[in-house]
Design an enzyme around this catalytic site. Structure first.
Site, short mmCIF file in Angstrom:
data_model
loop_
_atom_site.label_atom_id
_atom_site.label_comp_id
_atom_site.label_asym_id
_atom_site.label_seq_id
_atom_site.Cartn_x
_atom_site.Cartn_y
_atom_site.Cartn_z
N TYR A 148 -19.43 -20.57 -15.68
CA TYR A 148 -20.02 -19.67 -14.68
C TYR A 148 -21.53 -19.47 -14.87
CZ TYR A 148 -18.85 -16.10 -18.28
OH TYR A 148 -18.71 -15.38 -19.44
N LYS A 164 -25.99 -16.32 -19.96
CA LYS A 164 -25.69 -17.77 -20.04
C LYS A 164 -26.50 -18.55 -19.01
CE LYS A 164 -22.23 -17.78 -23.16
NZ LYS A 164 -22.28 -18.48 -24.44
#
Ligand code: HXC
Length: 287
Positions: A148, A164
């Site tokens: 994701y 991330k």
């Protein structure tokens, strides 16, 4: 695929290497001849992991360091170079995550995860990159992100999704900028690989886990060995021309957004075939 000495000239730091996927990658790397440094916050975990890794006969050391602390990370990198005489690779694996509705997140909760994931990866990358540049050495950086991190983000893990995504941007930005120094940066985007750290925080019960499993086309979770093999390949001299890449390893989970993929869950394959046949015949009769 690998020779026993594939990583024998390497000294690799794995952040969060005391447990979970970090430890699995460390095992693979020592098995392929690498010397390994692991770091983390918990002394006991690091000591236990180092004992297990020592069985492979290479040099393994642990450093109790929180990756959020820029100065301490710098001291650690200098110490690793002093202890091993060099450092050739870094795996930014340390992460934090929890499930939360985003409206209920505290600023502290958001900051904690982004600090570990994004600032932690920057801190290690910045110190290691400068060491490589100053010593005119080639090197390798591997960032463990998530599926994701790219494209869609994900509900209920907002700090992790933001952190991330930042790490992935860092991977690609620096892959270009530092190529002239002989530094490669790549990322791996794992789907679900069972670890205690992730499972206790992200999978509340068996029903939840089954629901999750249903959306993985391969019908199973990932095995640590599979991810460790990919990490070893990207860190090795077998991949000298790969940089700025993010390799997804998720049994096809990422593909579940395909527009008609939902049909798969509506009925079994035989019924599906029957329905498609009926539609085809109806189409013919209407011509
Ligand atoms: C809401 C929470 C929370 C929760 C902590 N916080 N847990 N908020 N729900 N479940 C908030 C606290 O209220 C506090 O904010 C802030 O976060 C810091 O909490 P601490 O417990 O003091 O922090 P710390 O001990 O440093 O713990 C860090 C952590 C924890 C990130 C919260 O989960 C951790 O240590 N994780 C490490 C291992 C881990 O998470 N592994 C999974 C990675 S999996 P306030 O504002 O109150 O001060 C992964 C891949 C995902 O990333 C893909 C899987 C399919």
């Amino acid at each position: 695929m690998f020779k026993d000495n594939t990583l024998e000239n390497d000294v690799i730091l794995i952040t969060g290497g005391g447990s979970g996927l970090g430890l699995s990658m460390a095992k693979k790397f020592v098995d392929l001849g690498a010397d390994i440094a692991i770091c983390g916050r918990t002394e006991e975990k690091l000591k236990n992991a180092t004992e297990k890794l020592a069985d492979f006969g290479t040099n393994v050391r642990w450093y109790q360091v929180d990756v959020r602390d820029y100065e301490k990370v710098g001291e650690m990198i200098r110490q690793i170079v002093a202890d091993f005489r060099k450092m050739t690779g870094l795996v930014n694996n340390a992460a934090g995550n929890f499930l939360s509705t985003s409206e209920d997140l505290s600023p502290g909760g958001f900051k904690t995860v982004v600090d570990i994931v994004l600032h932690g990866s920057f801190n290690c990358t910045h110190h290691f990159g400068n060491y490589l540049i100053d010593s005119e050495s080639d090197g390798n950086i591997l960032n463990i992100v998530t599926t994701y991190a790219e494209d869609a983000g994900s509900a209920f893990v907002l700090p992790s999704a933001c952190g991330k995504a930042g790490v992935l941007a860092m991977t690609r930005s620096l892959a270009f900028e530092w190529a002239e120094y002989g530094i490669r940066l790549n990322a791996i985007a794992p789907g679900p690989f069972p670890t205690e750290g992730a499972w206790t925080r992200l999978f509340p019960d068996e029903k939840f886990e089954q629901q999750y499993l249903n959306k993985i086309p391969a019908g199973r979770y990932g095995e640590h060995e599979e991810l460790a093999n990919l990490a070893a390949f990207l860190m090795s001299d077998m991949a000298p021309y790969i940089t700025g890449e993010c390799v997804t390893i998720d049994g096809g989970e990422k593909l579940s957004g395909g527009q008609f993929n939902f049909i798969d869950g509506m009925m079994d394959r035989q019924k599906l075939k029957g329905m498609f046949k009926m539609m085809k015949e109806k189409g013919k009769s209407e011509k």
